[in-house]
Design a protein around this motif. Structure first.
Motif, PDB file in Angstrom:
ATOM      1  N   UNK A 174       0.839  -1.190   0.000  1.00  0.00           N
ATOM      2  CA  UNK A 174       0.000   0.000   0.000  1.00  0.00           C
ATOM      3  C   UNK A 174       0.882   1.252   0.000  1.00  0.00           C
ATOM      4  N   UNK A 175       0.615   2.114  -0.954  1.00  0.00           N
ATOM      5  CA  UNK A 175       1.233   3.438  -0.963  1.00  0.00           C
ATOM      6  C   UNK A 175       0.212   4.401  -0.389  1.00  0.00           C
ATOM      7  N   UNK A 176       0.523   5.032   0.712  1.00  0.00           N
ATOM      8  CA  UNK A 176      -0.479   5.928   1.301  1.00  0.00           C
ATOM      9  C   UNK A 176      -0.911   6.997   0.300  1.00  0.00           C
ATOM     10  N   UNK A 177      -2.192   7.239   0.256  1.00  0.00           N
ATOM     11  CA  UNK A 177      -2.715   8.255  -0.649  1.00  0.00           C
ATOM     12  C   UNK A 177      -2.295   9.640  -0.178  1.00  0.00           C
ATOM     13  N   UNK A 178      -1.985  10.503  -1.116  1.00  0.00           N
ATOM     14  CA  UNK A 178      -1.677  11.891  -0.718  1.00  0.00           C
ATOM     15  C   UNK A 178      -2.917  12.551  -0.125  1.00  0.00           C
ATOM     16  N   UNK A 179      -2.702  13.288   0.928  1.00  0.00           N
ATOM     17  CA  UNK A 179      -3.782  14.036   1.573  1.00  0.00           C
ATOM     18  C   UNK A 179      -3.467  15.515   1.461  1.00  0.00           C
ATOM     19  N   UNK A 180      -4.304  16.234   0.716  1.00  0.00           N
ATOM     20  CA  UNK A 180      -4.118  17.671   0.575  1.00  0.00           C
ATOM     21  C   UNK A 180      -4.485  18.383   1.867  1.00  0.00           C
ATOM     22  N   UNK A 181      -3.924  19.549   2.007  1.00  0.00           N
ATOM     23  CA  UNK A 181      -4.222  20.372   3.169  1.00  0.00           C
ATOM     24  C   UNK A 181      -5.622  20.956   3.020  1.00  0.00           C
ATOM     25  N   UNK A 182      -6.329  20.991   4.109  1.00  0.00           N
ATOM     26  CA  UNK A 182      -7.660  21.591   4.154  1.00  0.00           C
ATOM     27  C   UNK A 182      -7.661  22.602   5.286  1.00  0.00           C
ATOM     28  N   UNK A 183      -8.014  23.846   4.949  1.00  0.00           N
ATOM     29  CA  UNK A 183      -8.041  24.912   5.951  1.00  0.00           C
ATOM     30  C   UNK A 183      -9.460  25.430   6.057  1.00  0.00           C
ATOM     31  N   UNK A 184      -9.752  25.968   7.204  1.00  0.00           N
ATOM     32  CA  UNK A 184     -11.075  26.504   7.454  1.00  0.00           C
ATOM     33  C   UNK A 184     -11.189  27.945   7.026  1.00  0.00           C
ATOM     34  N   UNK A 204      -6.661  31.665   9.903  1.00  0.00           N
ATOM     35  CA  UNK A 204      -7.518  30.483   9.721  1.00  0.00           C
ATOM     36  C   UNK A 204      -6.744  29.253  10.163  1.00  0.00           C
ATOM     37  N   UNK A 205      -7.487  28.265  10.525  1.00  0.00           N
ATOM     38  CA  UNK A 205      -6.880  27.066  11.107  1.00  0.00           C
ATOM     39  C   UNK A 205      -6.794  25.949  10.067  1.00  0.00           C
ATOM     40  N   UNK A 206      -5.805  25.101  10.265  1.00  0.00           N
ATOM     41  CA  UNK A 206      -5.649  23.907   9.428  1.00  0.00           C
ATOM     42  C   UNK A 206      -6.567  22.817   9.994  1.00  0.00           C
ATOM     43  N   UNK A 207      -7.508  22.375   9.172  1.00  0.00           N
ATOM     44  CA  UNK A 207      -8.439  21.323   9.603  1.00  0.00           C
ATOM     45  C   UNK A 207      -7.901  19.938   9.316  1.00  0.00           C
ATOM     46  N   UNK A 208      -7.239  19.785   8.190  1.00  0.00           N
ATOM     47  CA  UNK A 208      -6.629  18.510   7.830  1.00  0.00           C
ATOM     48  C   UNK A 208      -5.218  18.802   7.358  1.00  0.00           C
ATOM     49  N   UNK A 209      -4.244  18.277   8.058  1.00  0.00           N
ATOM     50  CA  UNK A 209      -2.857  18.524   7.703  1.00  0.00           C
ATOM     51  C   UNK A 209      -2.479  17.722   6.467  1.00  0.00           C
ATOM     52  N   UNK A 218      -2.155  26.579   2.279  1.00  0.00           N
ATOM     53  CA  UNK A 218      -1.981  27.965   1.820  1.00  0.00           C
ATOM     54  C   UNK A 218      -1.617  28.875   2.986  1.00  0.00           C
ATOM     55  N   UNK A 219      -1.536  30.157   2.687  1.00  0.00           N
ATOM     56  CA  UNK A 219      -1.216  31.145   3.718  1.00  0.00           C
ATOM     57  C   UNK A 219      -2.308  31.134   4.776  1.00  0.00           C
ATOM     58  N   UNK A 220      -1.897  31.071   6.034  1.00  0.00           N
ATOM     59  CA  UNK A 220      -2.851  31.017   7.130  1.00  0.00           C
ATOM     60  C   UNK A 220      -3.166  32.384   7.710  1.00  0.00           C
ATOM     61  N   UNK A 221      -2.448  33.426   7.270  1.00  0.00           N
ATOM     62  CA  UNK A 221      -2.611  34.774   7.837  1.00  0.00           C
ATOM     63  C   UNK A 221      -2.974  35.735   6.722  1.00  0.00           C
ATOM     64  N   UNK A1497     -21.186  21.715   7.537  1.00  0.00           N
ATOM     65  CA  UNK A1497     -21.568  23.052   7.130  1.00  0.00           C
ATOM     66  C   UNK A1497     -20.459  24.070   7.152  1.00  0.00           C
ATOM     67  N   UNK A1498     -19.236  23.705   7.532  1.00  0.00           N
ATOM     68  CA  UNK A1498     -18.123  24.643   7.595  1.00  0.00           C
ATOM     69  C   UNK A1498     -17.523  24.798   6.207  1.00  0.00           C
ATOM     70  N   UNK A1499     -17.399  26.056   5.716  1.00  0.00           N
ATOM     71  CA  UNK A1499     -16.765  26.325   4.436  1.00  0.00           C
ATOM     72  C   UNK A1499     -15.251  26.195   4.600  1.00  0.00           C
ATOM     73  N   UNK A1500     -14.618  25.474   3.685  1.00  0.00           N
ATOM     74  CA  UNK A1500     -13.197  25.187   3.778  1.00  0.00           C
ATOM     75  C   UNK A1500     -12.536  25.501   2.446  1.00  0.00           C
ATOM     76  N   UNK A1501     -11.228  25.495   2.477  1.00  0.00           N
ATOM     77  CA  UNK A1501     -10.409  25.626   1.277  1.00  0.00           C
ATOM     78  C   UNK A1501      -9.588  24.356   1.167  1.00  0.00           C
ATOM     79  N   UNK A1502      -9.720  23.681   0.017  1.00  0.00           N
ATOM     80  CA  UNK A1502      -9.089  22.389  -0.143  1.00  0.00           C
ATOM     81  C   UNK A1502     -10.037  21.288   0.314  1.00  0.00           C
TER      82      UNK A1502
END
Length: 1659
Positions: A174-184, A204-209, A218-221, A1497-1502
């Protein structure tokens, strides 16, 4: 044209002259390549040993055509042979496969996945190929020499194929699947209050690293400039003026971050510290050095007396041995940090040199444990731990996969803790699961023989095979895999399938013996044949027969002979037949009385009944007289009575020694008168004649049993087929398929002996039985062919016991049973016909562990070391360490630590703990233990510590005033009340060994009865009514328990049946009964008692009983008439009730009660002896029958006749002087008249056939004709009335063969409804019925559902207090520690011991009491606070149990030059196992904006990349005739238009595939194509095709570019033709030869177009 020809020629010359150019094309690629074939077999001269193998090598073009070898580069020619080795016989035990370690997991394409899958199965648990990789390892065959130094010589792989299967050299991974960053989303902007605020920021906070190479965050500030206010501008100018003045110096401390813990060159033991009272400390190396006796002030700390060498186990440079590879002991080191002084501008100052700052300075060195991160291995492949399927009811049994990773090294110090080492995945998608019925099925064993349960008092219940009658059959059912050879699996997998019955009723055919009737009387003596001419034979035979009343069954006794013959003398083919005598006709002239004659008819008849001529009979016998004289008595003649009936025959047969006779008589009823005829002699009034003249012995055939079937040879079977043979086995296909050519089965013949028997007792020659037909002595038969047993594959080995002996010994103690595991297989086809017997169906083996003990892993702990401090640290906190390892059974066998972590909830013993060195006294103490629990109110809890090392022997250290070793603390002195709540549960059987085994249907049933417990909820409450720990009330579980007993069922036991009693009727049908007694009654749901009395019909026909009357005696005159010799008197006779056996000719006298009293003849009669000349009458006839129905107005009559007329013939003119000749009698019911009707007895009991205790039987009742006075009579009397006979007198019935109820084991308790606190709840478990009970079987135990109160346990939760401010130890800025309180609360209010929360919340995280913090100095980087931990992110589709959650921080202000840089880690993750599983997807907002949104219901990026993006109205506006479907979120063409897509983009909507001009215009617009996926339900023909673009010029346009290209193409064609001509006709022999063999001349049409004279090319 000439120039072109010259260029081509020059090119060819250069090509032929340069070998490198000849073998390569213009692009530098190889034009001619060496090709090789496969290696041949290894050829060795001696058949084995050293040899060589060869292969073919040839030169080929790139397209595969073979060319001359000179065209390829000879320097790169592959070898055509190589050495090889063929193993000899003595090499076999030295060959083995040598495998290397697995390499890195590399990605593969889908095509490669299919190729690898042909060799190795994909990893279980994931059918998708997008994350599959391949890992490889070297697998080679080696020859191992058994010398002192082993040498592994690689040999050819073919040698090892005979030893073992080649290990897989490649497998999926198994090759672990890439997980993109998801920010709130961004938070609120920071305020612009105050003049110091220049910029506003929001974060904004990182929801999924991001993981595994996924898209970075992306930029968090986000920053924007604050608008300056006027007052701030004024303040800014004034500040500038003040800043021009020289500032006052201000010094502030800055604490640096503690550096990595490093192992020092030496470690000082605290035990070497002497008493330091009044001892000066020496300065060394810029720090206060510890004074050690015996060392000088300036010496380094390398003295052997005060320095411990670093052990290799503790991380030294020496190589670790195998013994300590799995031994982990941390090392005590030291940490340093920078303590600097800053002025108001942030510049580094020299304030540390000032003495007043030195005394208040925080320490810059401290002891520590050298950090070691936990090291784990790669994940193993997914292993399926539970099969899944979909039941017919729709219930899903999830398919569970599991993978593990091993802990290679434990965490030490502040290293990274070990991650979770176990992951599970649940597959619940119906599309990925098969139907349970397609994967598994119930496989039933062969039915057992028909058995019944016999409960003997001394032996107990046991199964007895039924020899005859009814019973039950048992079988076992096993769950097997339907498509893998019927391999047995656990029964839980077939739980959703319809269960197969395991008990059925059966019936063993009872051997019904043949029953025959009585012999008929012997027939006449018959000749063997009657010739047409001549006399018949001198000897003949007579025959008698009997009927078969009951036919014999296949197992019963066959019928005896039904025909019997015996020889007889002088048989007659023809005989005289005599008719009845006529009345006496007087001679002529005689009118009233006197002599006369009587006649009869005598005819000659054949044995067949035909009348023939008298001469035929006259040959052998004189014709009987047909006329004889007779006498009609005159008034004075002697008159005799009629002959009496013949008496019964004296014997049943005749022999020379005994002659059977019968007799009859008559008497004088009128004596002789004067002148009358005399009376005959008294001897003439008695007649005797022989009867039953036949012999006492007959001859008949006796058949002996059939012998065994002898198969015929194949050549003799042409006229015998299986269709002509009756067999009891229906599986004829198996017989034909398994028939042996040698003829040991199949069609055959069997024989029997036939004897001629005399009187059924003596064998005589067969001729004596002539002319009876001889029974057959041979017949066709079928010999069953042997069918071998066929079994399923072995099941998997059962698991070894989980409970292991808690000691380290591996030897089995005396009397201790070593744990074993088993596997089994089931019979698919049972043997028959003498086939091979079934092999062993179950195997046992010790659990795979040396010493036959189950696997048992325990933590091993070494002794604690001394308290250690770095050489530069004098006192305070230190550390002591110990070695920790995991061992298996022995302490000497160390294994990887993950085996112990799995069995200890992922925890390991502590490897280090703080210790404390007093700075005033040379005393070293351990840290305080945790407070003991408060198990009771008003008690005391304690904690302890101990002196370490030599401190225990030092006097100051023993002073408990200075160094107390025990501390106490009072427990809350509250009053607690134990309050039972709720009802008691049923009596529950829980735990091993509690239930008592009970036999049910011959199988052991558990969980039915035994000693158990019942429970009810018991709440421990404080004074305020709050629920507290049960231990405070003296309990431990929150439940009150008391013992109880479920009595075991006891079946009813009955005694033996008594003998049948007498019949209730003397003759005719009646009932008789039998009874039995109860030996042991039924208790506690045991089998009920059956019937205690049985009735059965009994009958003896009344027709066999007859009154037999002898002849009348002489009339005994009264005294007054005796002298006259005539007158009245009495006569006597004997009347007996006889049972007459007409078949045997035997009569037996019985009691008078058996005969009909109405029909009883009189044994005394008033008689009259007529005097001479008086009238003499004959006896009365029988009474006539009264007319039916019987009425008193009717009468019956009897008559008599005149035997002798009186002398005075007439009394008067017409009447004779005689008594009346007719007598009438009135008909009176039940006296002189009777009625008849059909009657039925009561139904008898159901009696099983063959005397079996149960099964099929017959329940009968008698139907008979009854006279109105209650006497059974012959059926003809009722038939004469016209009344129909009632229905059948017997019917089939069934006596229940007991089938006990069988239930499953109790399921596990369903605790989903249990909650902590006062709400409580009830847990449920259930069981179901497997076998329904029969009427006489043991009923089902109740209940089927059991409830148990949930334990009364309070709710516990971790309370995390707010973080304190950053503690900088007096410094102004820098790195510090912030603290908080983490408390375990009971009911959100009362603090309790932490272990209660650890037990209640196993997966609790974020329990840190301290955390690093940073207070930025002027010019340092400023970051935000850590965000809250995000949701637990995991693969929801794969139903993963474990995931990870993320928290992050953002950069608020970058550093200025010289300031503290920003941290590189802006987010961090931690494992998680709870919380909702959230997903991400595109949504269209109310404003038409498309955004990615989390499922809560939380809008995210990524998080939505790669998923189809829905459409909006603007997206579809660019495509004419299209609209946006808001429900589907896609662009659709309007009705009547066909869509066309390109890479899931709707390009245009056309009418019937024709593109309109408007559509073309829309197509060429930029940015108007909607990036969507067509709807799933819509199928387009052009969806998967490559969209092409064509240029179509207008008809009135002239394109110069097009004509130019056409001209260039023509010139190129001419160039190619000329080049081919020059190449094939040039002087280059090689190329000319090649062209002559491959080239073809152009067609004539091309020759004319080119305009070049091309000569004809000869082959």
């Amino acid at each position: 044209m000439r120039l072109t020809t010259v260029l081509v020629a020059a090119l060819l010359v250069a090509t032929c002259g340069n070998n490198d150019a000849r073998t390569t094309d213009d692009g530098g690629k190889q034009k001619f390549l060496w090709k090789t074939g496969g290696w041949g077999s290894c050829y060795a001269v001696g058949g084995c040993g050293e040899g060589r193998r060869e292969r073919l090598v040839w030169c080929s073009e790139a397209d595969g055509r073979t060319v001359l070898e000179v065209m390829c580069d000879p320097q790169s020619e592959p070898p055509t042979s190589k050495p090889c080795f063929t193993a000899c016989r003595h090499h076999r035990d030295k060959l083995q496969w040598q495998v290397g370690s697995w390499g890195q997991c590399l990605p593969v394409s889908p095509a490669d996945v299919n190729n690898v899958a042909a060799v190795h199965q994909p990893v279980a648990g994931d059918t998708r190929h997008d994350n599959l990789g391949v890992t490889q390892r070297n697998v080679s065959c080696v020859l191992v020499s058994h010398e002192a130094i082993k040498v592994h010589r690689p040999v050819d792989e073919e040698n090892c194929f005979t030893v073992a299967r080649k290990p897989d050299p490649v497998r999926f991974c198994h090759i672990p699947r890439p997980q993109d960053c998801v920010v709130g989303p961004y938070g609120d902007w920071s305020s612009c209050k105050g003049c110091s605020a220049v910029n506003q920021t929001r974060v904004r906070a990182v929801l999924v690293a991001p993981l595994n190479g996924g898209r970075p965050c992306p930029q968090l500030t986000d920053t924007r400039v604050c608008n300056p206010r006027a007052e701030c501008l004024v303040h800014s100018s004034s500040s500038a003026e003040e800043g021009s003045r020289a500032p006052s110096p201000e010094y502030k401390l800055k604490l640096g971050e503690w550096r990595r813990c490093e192992a020092p060159t030496s470690v000082v033991s605290a035990d070497l510290i002497e008493a330091r009272v009044n001892t000066p400390f020496q300065q060394h190396g810029g720090h206060d050095a510890l004074y050690i006796p015996g060392s000088s002030a300036g010496s380094s700390n390398n003295n052997n007396n005060n320095v411990f060498p670093v052990s290799p186990v503790l991380g030294g440079t020496s190589t670790e041995s195998t013994e300590n590879y799995f031994t982990f002991q941390p090392q005590v080191g030291y940490q340093t940090r920078e303590v600097s002084c800053r002025d108001s501008r942030g510049a580094i100052s020299l304030c540390l040199n000032e003495e007043n700052y030195r005394s208040e300075m925080p320490s810059d060195v401290r002891p520590c444990v050298v950090a070691q991160d936990c090291v784990v291995s790669q994940w193993s492949a997914w292993i399926r731990t539970q099969d899944g399927c979909v039941a017919a009811s729709g219930k899903i049994r999830p398919e569970i996969y599991e993978r593990k990773r091993e802990v290679v090294r434990l965490q030490e110090g502040d290293g990274q803790p070990c991650p979770h080492i176990l992951e599970t995945r649940h597959t619940t998608d119906r599309d990925q699961l098969q139907l349970c019925a397609n994967k598994y099925r119930w496989l039933a064993s062969k039915w057992s023989p028909c058995v019944v349960t016999s409960d003997e008092p001394t032996v107990g219940p046991r199964l007895l095979e039924v020899g005859c009658g009814g019973g039950v059959q048992l079988r076992e059912v096993t769950c097997v895999q339907a498509n893998q050879g019927n391999q047995p699996v656990v029964d839980d997998l077939c739980e959703s399938l319809e269960p197969l019955p395991t008990v059925q009723r059966c019936e063993v055919a009872c051997p019904r013996d043949c029953e025959v009737g009585q012999w008929e009387p012997w027939g006449p003596c018959m000749p063997l044949e009657c010739p047409l001419f001549g006399d018949p034979p001198a000897k003949g035979y007579r025959e008698r027969r009997r009927n078969i009343e009951v036919m014999a069954s296949s197992q019963g006794l066959t019928c005896p002979s039904t025909r019997e013959v015996q020889p007889c003398p002088q048989p007659a083919c023809h005989s005289w037949v005599e008719g009845h005598w006529s009345s006496c006709d007087l001679d002529p002239g005689i009118k009233k009385c006197g002599e006369g004659r009587r006649t009869r008819e005598v005819t000659c008849r054949s044995i067949y009944g035909g009348i023939v001529e008298d001469s035929v009979c006259a040959r052998r016998q004189v014709k009987p007289v047909t006329e004889e004289p007779c006498l009609l008595p005159c008034p004075y003649d002697c008159v005799l009575s009629p002959w009496s009936d013949w008496s019964p025959c004296s014997h049943s047969c005749s022999s020379p020694r005994q002659i059977a006779l019968r007799h009859r008589n008559r008497t004088v009823i009128a004596p002789l008168g004067e002148g009358g005829h005399n009376c005959p002699d008294p001897d003439e009034m008695l007649q005797m004649e022989p009867c039953n003249t036949h012999s006492c012995h007959g001859y008949s055939w006796l058949t002996l049993p059939w012998q065994s079937c002898h198969p015929l040879r194949p050549s003799e079977r042409f006229n015998i087929t299986a269709n002509s043979v009756t067999t009891l086995d229906p599986e004829l296909d198996d017989y034909f398929n398994n028939s042996s050519v040698a003829g040991n089965c199949g069609a055959g013949m069997q024989e029997r002996e036939v004897w001629c028997m005399e009187a059924h007792a003596k064998r005589v020659p067969d001729s004596n039985c002539h002319p009876l037909q001889r029974p057959v002595s041979s017949r066709e038969c079928w010999q069953v062919c042997p069918v071998d047993c066929h079994v399923s594959p072995w099941s998997e080995w059962s698991t070894c016991p989980q409970q292991c002996v808690p000691d380290a010994s591996s030897e089995v103690r005396e009397g201790e049973v070593a744990p074993t595991q088993s596997r089994h297989r089931v019979v698919l086809r049972w043997p028959s016909g003498g086939g091979a017997r079934c092999p062993v169906l179950e195997e046992l083996r010790p659990c795979p562990l040396s010493g036959a003990r189950c696997r048992h892993y325990l933590w091993g702990e070494g002794p604690w070391s001394d308290c250690q401090l770095p050489a530069t640290v004098e006192c305070g906190m230190g550390y002591r360490t110990r070695a920790v390892w995991c061992y298996k059974n022995h302490r000497s066998v160390k294994v990887e630590p993950s085996l112990c972590l799995e069995r200890n909830n992922g925890t390991a013993p502590s490897q280090s703990e703080p210790c404390f060195v007093d700075c005033q006294w040379p005393c070293v103490l351990s840290q305080w233990t945790e407070w003991s629990s408060c198990n009771q109110a008003c008690s005391v809890r304690t904690r302890t510590r101990q002196l370490i090392g030599l401190s225990g022997s030092r006097v100051p250290c023993k002073d408990t005033g200075l160094f107390p070793l025990v501390e106490t603390q009072p427990c809350p002195c509250a009053r607690y009340t134990l309050q039972p709540t709720g009802p008691w549960s049923d009596c529950l059987l829980e735990g091993e060994g509690v239930s008592t085994s009970v036999a049910a249907n011959g199988r052991v049933a558990l969980g039915v009865c035994g000693a158990g417990s019942r429970f009810r909820r018991s709440e421990c409450l404080d004074a305020d009514g709050n629920l507290v720990e049960p231990s405070l009330c003296g309990g431990d579980s929150g439940l009150e328990e008391e013992p109880c007993l479920i009595p075991c069922p006891s079946d009813c036991r009955l005694g033996e049946w008594s003998a049948w009693g007498g019949c209730s009727a003397i003759c005719g049908p009646g009932l008789h009964n039998r009874s039995r007694q109860i030996v042991h009654p039924s208790f506690n749901g045991g089998r009920p008692c059956g019937s205690l009395i049985e009735h059965k019909v009994c009958s003896q026909s009344c027709e066999v009983f007859h009154w037999v009357a002898d002849g009348w005696s002489e009339c005994q005159l009264i005294v007054a008439d005796r002298n006259r010799g005539c007158g009245t008197g009495d006569q006597y006779r004997r009347v007996r009730c006889m049972r007459i056996d007409e078949g045997r000719g035997i009569s037996t006298e019985v009691a008078d009660a058996y005969c009909d009293p109405v029909m009883q003849p009189p044994d005394l009669n008033a008689c009259h002896v007529a005097c001479p000349g008086s009238c003499v009458l004959g006896p009365w006839s029988d009474w006539s029958d009264c007319p039916q129905p019987c009425e008193s107005s009717q009468e019956r009559q009897r008559t008599r006749s005149v035997l002798r007329s009186p002398a005075n013939a007439h009394d008067g003119a017409t009447q004779l002087n005689c008594p009346p000749l007719i007598e009438a009698q009135a008909c009176h019911l039940n006296t002189t008249c009777f009625s008849y009707s059909w009657h039925r007895t009561e139904l008898g009991s159901c009696l099983p056939l063959g005397g079996s205790p149960c099964g099929e039987g017959v329940q009968s009742r008698a139907v008979f004709c009854q006279r109105s006075d209650g006497r059974p009579v012959a059926d003809r009397y009722c038939e004469a009335t016209g009344e129909g006979r009632p229905s059948a007198s017997e019917k089939w019935c069934y006596v229940d063969c007991p089938v006990d109820c069988e239930v499953t084991q109790w399921s596990f308790w369903n605790q989903s409804t249990c909650h902590c606190g006062l709400t409580g709840g009830v847990m449920v478990r259930e069981r179901r019925v497997v076998t329904q009970p029969s009427e006489g079987g043991r009923p089902c135990p109740e209940p089927f559902i059991q409830h148990k109160s949930c334990p009364a346990l309070p709710c516990y939760a971790w309370h995390r207090g707010s973080w304190d401010s950053c503690d900088l130890q007096g410094a102004w800025c820098g790195h510090g520690i912030m603290s908080r309180n983490v408390t375990c609360l009971r009911g959100d209010t009362m603090p309790v011991e932490p272990h209660l929360c650890q037990t209640a919340a196993k997966n609790s995280v974020d329990l840190k009491h301290q955390e690093r913090c940073y207070a930025p100095c002027r010019g340092d980087c400023r970051v935000s606070e850590w965000s809250h931990w995000s949701h637990c992110h995991r693969n929801c589709q794969a139903a993963d149990v474990g995931g990870y959650e993320t928290r992050s921080r953002a950069v608020l202000k970058p550093p200025t030059p010289g300031g503290e840089p920003c941290p590189t880690a802006l987010w961090e993750t931690r494992p998680c196992f709870t919380g909702p599983c959230l997903t991400f997807g595109w949504v269209v907002g109310d404003d038409g904006h498309i955004s990615c949104q989390r499922s809560d219901g939380v809008r995210v990026v990524g998080g939505c990349e790669g998923k189809p993006k829905p459409c909006t109205g603007d997206d579809c506006a660019g495509v004419q005739h299209a609209h946006c479907d808001t429900q589907l979120g896609v662009c659709l063409c309007k009705p009547g238009y066909e869509p066309q897509y390109d890479h899931h983009q709707l390009l245009l909507c056309s009418v019937d595939g024709q593109t309109t001009s408007d559509d073309n215009a829309a197509q060429h617009k930029v940015g108007t194509s909607a990036s969507i996926i067509p709807p799933v339900h819509q199928t387009t023909a052009s969806e998967d095709k490559v969209q092409s673009r064509y240029y179509y010029p207008q008809d009135d346009d002239i394109s110069v570019w097009m004509f130019t290209m056409i001209g260039i193409g023509c010139i190129f064609v001419v160039f190619v033709a000329v080049s081919i001509y020059l190449m094939c006709n040039g002087s280059w022999s090689i190329m000319g030869h090649y062209c002559s063999g491959q080239s073809m001349p152009p067609p004539p049409s091309q020759q004319q177009q080119v305009g070049v004279d091309v000569p004809e090319v000869k082959p």
